[in-house]
Design a protein around this motif. Sequence first.
Motif, PDB file in Angstrom:
ATOM      1  N   THR A  93       1.336  -1.323  -0.151  1.00  0.00           N
ATOM      2  CA  THR A  93       0.330   0.186   0.077  1.00  0.00           C
ATOM      3  C   THR A  93       0.976   1.114  -0.135  1.00  0.00           C
ATOM      4  OG1 THR A  93      -1.078  -1.099   1.531  1.00  0.00           O
ATOM      5  CG2 THR A  93      -2.198   1.059   0.831  1.00  0.00           C
ATOM      6  N   LEU A  94       1.959   1.504   1.177  1.00  0.00           N
ATOM      7  CA  LEU A  94       2.733   2.442   0.964  1.00  0.00           C
ATOM      8  C   LEU A  94       3.398   2.998  -0.214  1.00  0.00           C
ATOM      9  CD1 LEU A  94       4.165   5.111   2.718  1.00  0.00           C
ATOM     10  CD2 LEU A  94       5.702   3.034   3.898  1.00  0.00           C
ATOM     11  N   VAL A  97       1.243   4.288  -2.392  1.00  0.00           N
ATOM     12  CA  VAL A  97       1.436   5.580  -2.710  1.00  0.00           C
ATOM     13  C   VAL A  97       1.810   6.479  -2.600  1.00  0.00           C
ATOM     14  CG1 VAL A  97       0.956   7.335  -0.078  1.00  0.00           C
ATOM     15  CG2 VAL A  97      -0.659   4.878  -0.596  1.00  0.00           C
ATOM     16  N   LEU A  98       3.026   6.089  -2.799  1.00  0.00           N
ATOM     17  CA  LEU A  98       4.088   6.715  -2.757  1.00  0.00           C
ATOM     18  C   LEU A  98       4.048   7.106  -4.441  1.00  0.00           C
ATOM     19  CD1 LEU A  98       6.968   5.527  -0.568  1.00  0.00           C
ATOM     20  CD2 LEU A  98       5.963   7.399  -0.381  1.00  0.00           C
ATOM     21  N   ARG A 105       0.556  12.869  -2.811  1.00  0.00           N
ATOM     22  CA  ARG A 105       0.901  11.354  -1.432  1.00  0.00           C
ATOM     23  C   ARG A 105       0.997  12.396  -0.330  1.00  0.00           C
ATOM     24  NH1 ARG A 105       5.737  11.588  -5.253  1.00  0.00           N
ATOM     25  NH2 ARG A 105       7.109  12.526  -3.931  1.00  0.00           N
ATOM     26  N   VAL A 108      -2.625  12.627   1.050  1.00  0.00           N
ATOM     27  CA  VAL A 108      -2.913  11.169   0.810  1.00  0.00           C
ATOM     28  C   VAL A 108      -2.753  11.279   3.110  1.00  0.00           C
ATOM     29  CG1 VAL A 108      -3.443   9.220   0.679  1.00  0.00           C
ATOM     30  CG2 VAL A 108      -4.203  10.593  -1.176  1.00  0.00           C
ATOM     31  N   LEU A 136      -6.936  14.940  -3.092  1.00  0.00           N
ATOM     32  CA  LEU A 136      -7.689  13.684  -2.161  1.00  0.00           C
ATOM     33  C   LEU A 136      -8.271  12.504  -3.056  1.00  0.00           C
ATOM     34  CD1 LEU A 136      -8.307  15.281   0.938  1.00  0.00           C
ATOM     35  CD2 LEU A 136      -6.844  13.841   0.590  1.00  0.00           C
ATOM     36  N   HIS A 137      -9.126  13.667  -3.726  1.00  0.00           N
ATOM     37  CA  HIS A 137     -10.127  12.603  -4.753  1.00  0.00           C
ATOM     38  C   HIS A 137      -9.292  11.856  -5.749  1.00  0.00           C
ATOM     39  CE1 HIS A 137     -13.963  11.803  -6.811  1.00  0.00           C
ATOM     40  NE2 HIS A 137     -13.170  12.374  -8.771  1.00  0.00           N
ATOM     41  N   ARG A 138      -8.082  12.228  -6.248  1.00  0.00           N
ATOM     42  CA  ARG A 138      -7.318  12.068  -7.325  1.00  0.00           C
ATOM     43  C   ARG A 138      -6.932  10.753  -6.740  1.00  0.00           C
ATOM     44  NH1 ARG A 138      -4.676  15.841 -10.967  1.00  0.00           N
ATOM     45  NH2 ARG A 138      -2.776  14.123 -10.464  1.00  0.00           N
ATOM     46  N   ARG A 140      -7.049   9.045  -3.909  1.00  0.00           N
ATOM     47  CA  ARG A 140      -8.466   8.008  -4.239  1.00  0.00           C
ATOM     48  C   ARG A 140      -8.322   6.731  -5.164  1.00  0.00           C
ATOM     49  NH1 ARG A 140     -11.792   7.601   0.440  1.00  0.00           N
ATOM     50  NH2 ARG A 140     -13.414   6.584  -0.777  1.00  0.00           N
ATOM     51  N   LEU A 143      -5.199   5.286  -6.212  1.00  0.00           N
ATOM     52  CA  LEU A 143      -5.467   3.577  -4.930  1.00  0.00           C
ATOM     53  C   LEU A 143      -6.857   3.153  -4.693  1.00  0.00           C
ATOM     54  CD1 LEU A 143      -4.515   6.218  -1.853  1.00  0.00           C
ATOM     55  CD2 LEU A 143      -2.572   4.317  -3.560  1.00  0.00           C
ATOM     56  N   CYS A 151     -10.340  -2.570  -1.136  1.00  0.00           N
ATOM     57  CA  CYS A 151      -9.934  -2.418   0.081  1.00  0.00           C
ATOM     58  C   CYS A 151     -10.653  -0.402   0.490  1.00  0.00           C
ATOM     59  CB  CYS A 151      -7.845  -1.147  -0.374  1.00  0.00           C
ATOM     60  SG  CYS A 151      -7.005  -2.618  -0.274  1.00  0.00           S
ATOM     61  N   TYR A 152     -11.120  -0.854  -0.416  1.00  0.00           N
ATOM     62  CA  TYR A 152     -12.000   0.754  -0.602  1.00  0.00           C
ATOM     63  C   TYR A 152     -13.579   0.696   0.557  1.00  0.00           C
ATOM     64  CZ  TYR A 152     -13.546   5.035  -3.444  1.00  0.00           C
ATOM     65  OH  TYR A 152     -13.651   5.608  -4.026  1.00  0.00           O
TER      66      TYR A 152
ATOM     67  N   MET B   1      -9.435   1.358   2.855  1.00  0.00           N
ATOM     68  CA  MET B   1      -8.043   2.165   2.595  1.00  0.00           C
ATOM     69  C   MET B   1      -7.597   2.967   3.688  1.00  0.00           C
ATOM     70  SD  MET B   1      -7.410   4.845  -0.819  1.00  0.00           S
ATOM     71  CE  MET B   1      -8.794   5.908  -0.065  1.00  0.00           C
ATOM     72  N   ASP B   4      -5.743   0.914   5.478  1.00  0.00           N
ATOM     73  CA  ASP B   4      -4.492   0.152   4.962  1.00  0.00           C
ATOM     74  C   ASP B   4      -2.604   1.392   4.963  1.00  0.00           C
ATOM     75  OD1 ASP B   4      -5.519  -2.016   4.226  1.00  0.00           O
ATOM     76  OD2 ASP B   4      -6.459  -1.279   2.307  1.00  0.00           O
ATOM     77  N   ILE B   5      -3.902   2.607   4.534  1.00  0.00           N
ATOM     78  CA  ILE B   5      -2.719   3.922   4.903  1.00  0.00           C
ATOM     79  C   ILE B   5      -2.117   3.331   6.070  1.00  0.00           C
ATOM     80  CG2 ILE B   5      -2.464   5.965   4.211  1.00  0.00           C
ATOM     81  CD1 ILE B   5      -4.864   5.575   2.000  1.00  0.00           C
ATOM     82  N   ALA B   8      -0.005   0.536   7.244  1.00  0.00           N
ATOM     83  CA  ALA B   8       1.756   0.962   5.925  1.00  0.00           C
ATOM     84  C   ALA B   8       2.658   2.108   6.422  1.00  0.00           C
ATOM     85  CB  ALA B   8       1.511   1.161   4.792  1.00  0.00           C
ATOM     86  N   TYR B   9       1.648   3.278   7.265  1.00  0.00           N
ATOM     87  CA  TYR B   9       2.782   4.315   7.949  1.00  0.00           C
ATOM     88  C   TYR B   9       2.529   4.438   9.164  1.00  0.00           C
ATOM     89  CZ  TYR B   9       2.717   8.078   3.608  1.00  0.00           C
ATOM     90  OH  TYR B   9       3.290   9.140   3.054  1.00  0.00           O
ATOM     91  N   GLU B 574     -16.793  15.125  -6.786  1.00  0.00           N
ATOM     92  CA  GLU B 574     -17.071  14.325  -6.088  1.00  0.00           C
ATOM     93  C   GLU B 574     -16.860  13.935  -4.224  1.00  0.00           C
ATOM     94  OE1 GLU B 574     -17.014  10.643  -7.717  1.00  0.00           O
ATOM     95  OE2 GLU B 574     -16.424  10.977  -9.299  1.00  0.00           O
ATOM     96  N   ILE B 576     -16.238  13.378  -0.817  1.00  0.00           N
ATOM     97  CA  ILE B 576     -14.895  12.612  -0.995  1.00  0.00           C
ATOM     98  C   ILE B 576     -15.900  11.229   0.644  1.00  0.00           C
ATOM     99  CG2 ILE B 576     -12.451  11.440   0.118  1.00  0.00           C
ATOM    100  CD1 ILE B 576     -12.113  14.243  -1.017  1.00  0.00           C
TER     101      ILE B 576
END
Lengths: 154, 578
Positions: A93-94, A97-98, A105, A108, A136-138, A140, A143, A151-152, B1, B4-5, B8-9, B574, B576
């Motif tokens: 996941t990390l 994200v990176l 990122r 997020v 944030l939208h992009r 998500r 990801l 995961c969502y 999610m 998960d984040i 991970a962090y 949209e 969130i």
Amino acid sequence: MDSIEKIYKQHVDAIYRVCFTYFKGHKMDAQDAVQSTFIKLLSKTKHFESTEHERAWLIRVASNVCINMLKRKHKTDEPLNETISTSDEMDYTLSEVLKLPENIRVSVYLHYYEGYSASEIGKMLGKSDSAVWGYLHRGRKILKQVLGDDCYER
Amino acid sequence: MKDDIKRAYSKVSMSEADKLVVLNNIKTRTKRRNTRYIAWAAAAVVAAAAIVVAFALGGVLPNKSSTIEIATEQQEETVSQTPMCTAKPSPVFAVITLSINPSVEFRIDEEGFVIEVVGTNEDGIALVEGLDAEGLSLENATILVVNRLIENGYITDSSIIREITLTIDSGDFEIDTLNVMSGIIKTAASAYDIEVDVIQADDVNGVNITLAGSDGVQPEPSFSPQPKDSVHASVVKPEETRTILFECEGDKLGNIWMDGDDDHDFVRFIVKDIKEVVMQGMSYLIDTGFIVDPYAADAAILYEVKLSRPTEQGLKETYDVASMIIEESGLMLEIWLHEDEVCIYLSDMAKAPRDAEYTMNEILNTMFLKDRALITEQQMQILEYVYTDEEIEQLLGMPMRFVVLPNVEGLTGEKAVKLLEQAGMTVQIEYFYNPLFEGKTGTVTFQCPQALSMFEIGRECYIEVQIDRPEGHRIADSYVPVNMSIEDYEAYLFENDLIQAHLDLESIGMPPAMMEGEYGPISKAEYDMYNEVLEKIGVELRYLLPWEKDEYFGSDEETGGLGCNGYPEPKPTETIED
């Protein structure tokens, strides 16, 4: 003023993670950025109202420090992507994200880990609220694609 | 999610040993602050010495050369240059040659910025005539050249099979550079459905790019039309049904809305008669093949159509007109009148496969393309489905062309405008005034009148910039004043206790919405509001300079929702979920 040691211990993890995110997991650069950030704190005679205020200030400074360092590195063509920390300690996941674009990122991380609102992130990164919402939208959306729908949640 | 984040962090942290090292460094650096300048001076001397040594070494190490050659029939035209080999260094550090038929050389300096782009054969010289690429990144210079290749017909869908071979000496830097360049060429070619193969051969560090046109390999269509001989060729996807909203005042004025989601993508036009609206909409749908007989042999896609929310007095008219059209068209469709909706369905829905590609909204949007400079990829697909290329060009009144969008991130406002204009864009700049710094800031929007579509390479299309910002400042920091660096700005805010003011505002219970002006421009009304409250508690409003009325753009009401100080409303996003 609180001793630097106390402030350092309080915030170093959060600041390190911000820098880590900017540098896509490159540890040495992230540590350099952490160091520069706290040195900047010492050069201020500023008194902070609260720990939270101090943290927000540090995140903003860290963000600027990282951006400037990245800019310099880009000019001197030092590659960054090659030097991501070893994959055995890098969570999937990390790593995804990176891979996101810089602003996304960082937003997020600040939103999902640190729990800041879009408006707070906007002030820290010097962006408008709507820009952060967009990031944030992009983030998500991307990801969701790479990590799958499972995961969502929520 | 989120979890998960978080998980991970939570593993990301410095080791205790590292933390200690950094802390010690911080402490030592602080003690040394006063002697820092001496240290810098010493470092500068060392650095200067190192540069001298490096120059000397450059002379004896031929591998330092970053010459990149592209091996084609025209290889003899390639100019190889071995830079930095004497004490008097050449400003040209590397030369990259791009050959399709026009041959072009990119001469770049040590930092990777372009010094100039020159043509090395007749076509090449013509291609880059008037191109001012000095100071651009290699990526942006390539984009400008590739856009000119498109403009001049070197990359089109009828392009013959071409092969470009890039070979380089050694080193990762050069490979990365070529990858960026070949990526841009790939993007442009894929816009024209040209097959692109990039083969990277490790042993010679070479890159092969093969472009195969439509007379080579037939490109796969991006959606799959149904086989023509199928009896039940039509498809429908009721889940994707979009709504056309009719809004009328009496029976005189009416709006047709694409959908009801309030994101302002509706199309509004005034009609005299509700019947006319229905007639117009239905005719369009039939003409363009989106309302079709589901059992016709050549039917490919069928959409469920729903005409909804007509005003009370318009409902019956809508139904009447729609059923009349359907009856006259002889299509096997059913029309139903629900409580407040007129719906058109297939006569036998059960038999139809459900796999439609586009929504009504997207289809209807294509009606009004003439008013738009850019269209989406999906709209393009719809157009291509309905019309031939020639018809599209006729419809839009422009040749079909794609444009690769330059990377404006990190550029100053002035440079961004120059770059965008060079890439053929029409650029509009809206200035607004920032009372905090008495500086002029602005928003740059752009479009390409000759382009059907723009291709981004991993970046945002919409930018906000500071006009007149000094060099080296990032474009996205729209609130940083024009005459300050980000660091200066941040120092200014903190050293002048501006963050203190923020806390004071919070402590007196100022709602967050009113504090937004803190980092940027605020409206006059907001300014007065701050002042009024703060005066009462004896707090000085130091960071807001006196208002200059002439420079003021207008409040939300005055600018018709444009936003305070001319900031446009945020793009619809949209919500969130969380």
